[in-house]
Design a protein around this motif. Sequence first.
Motif, PDB file in Angstrom:
ATOM      1  N   VAL A 242       0.940  -1.202   0.047  1.00  0.00           N
ATOM      2  CA  VAL A 242       0.148   0.023  -0.102  1.00  0.00           C
ATOM      3  C   VAL A 242       0.923   1.259   0.033  1.00  0.00           C
ATOM      4  N   ILE A 244       0.292   5.147   0.091  1.00  0.00           N
ATOM      5  CA  ILE A 244      -0.630   6.165   0.366  1.00  0.00           C
ATOM      6  C   ILE A 244      -0.007   7.522   0.426  1.00  0.00           C
ATOM      7  N   GLU A 264      -6.258   3.645  -2.882  1.00  0.00           N
ATOM      8  CA  GLU A 264      -5.125   3.992  -3.208  1.00  0.00           C
ATOM      9  C   GLU A 264      -4.968   5.398  -4.168  1.00  0.00           C
TER      10      GLU A 264
END
Length: 282
Positions: A242, A244, A264
């Motif tokens: 992930v 971000i 995202e």
Amino acid sequence: MNKSNNSILSRMFTQSIFMDLINNQEVSVFDTCVHRYLYNVNEVDNGQLISKLYKYMEQKYRNEYFYKNTLLNKLLLGRHSLNTTTVLSELPINKSKADFILINGKAIVYEVKTELDTFDRLNSQINDYYKAFNHVCVVTCESNYDKLQEILKGSNVGICVLTSRNTISTRKEPIEDNANLDHSALFKILRKKEFEHILLNYYGELPQTSQVKYYRECFHLFSEINIDLAYKYFLEQLKRRVNIEKEEFKKVPYELRFLIYISEYKKNDYLKLFQFLNTTQG
């Protein structure tokens, strides 16, 4: 409102619907929700409308999205941080999909069982999760707690309750259980670049073989790594998945944080999101 009428709210809080909304596509689901559940919507911006819809869910229809969004707000943002912790959702593991996985120093799978769910598949789901993760926890409502406690008696599975005040109450901590960790289950979750990174790190090279045999050879090498070490490498790769935009994400309203986190968004998506939220109806 009955359950079937409220189910449109679950369709509303999805990645595809919000991508259409921020790209100025006409979305009938949003309009239907606004006019079905809210009053006096003229001169009210979309952000306020979404907040009101979420408030309705909180009071009348605590669905899976509501649970996951609460978990993200209370656990990832409340107890941990975006810098040290990763959340994954809907990760396929054997014949199940893990609702919510929180990866920090360790990883915990949270299986969500709302007021609207049954426990029919719970045992098979838990068995699947333990093939790929060593901490499992079930999150449910107060009225289901006694029944769940009975089902999980004597197991290592943790129990959390989403309280009437919408906090996460840990009633039983999950206990580490490595007995069923399985090389094959781990490997199937990893992407090609991820398992290649693990093999290069461990062996210093990748298999030299034909394209047809490459995946099988990589798995063979992975399966030779001690399972505890393979699991450690596995978590390191998942934690990196992930990416971000942290400063932009901090501006996202409480009600949308889980949805935006798993989407995202890039900076341009955030610009469009905030523009949509600030647009006024009527």
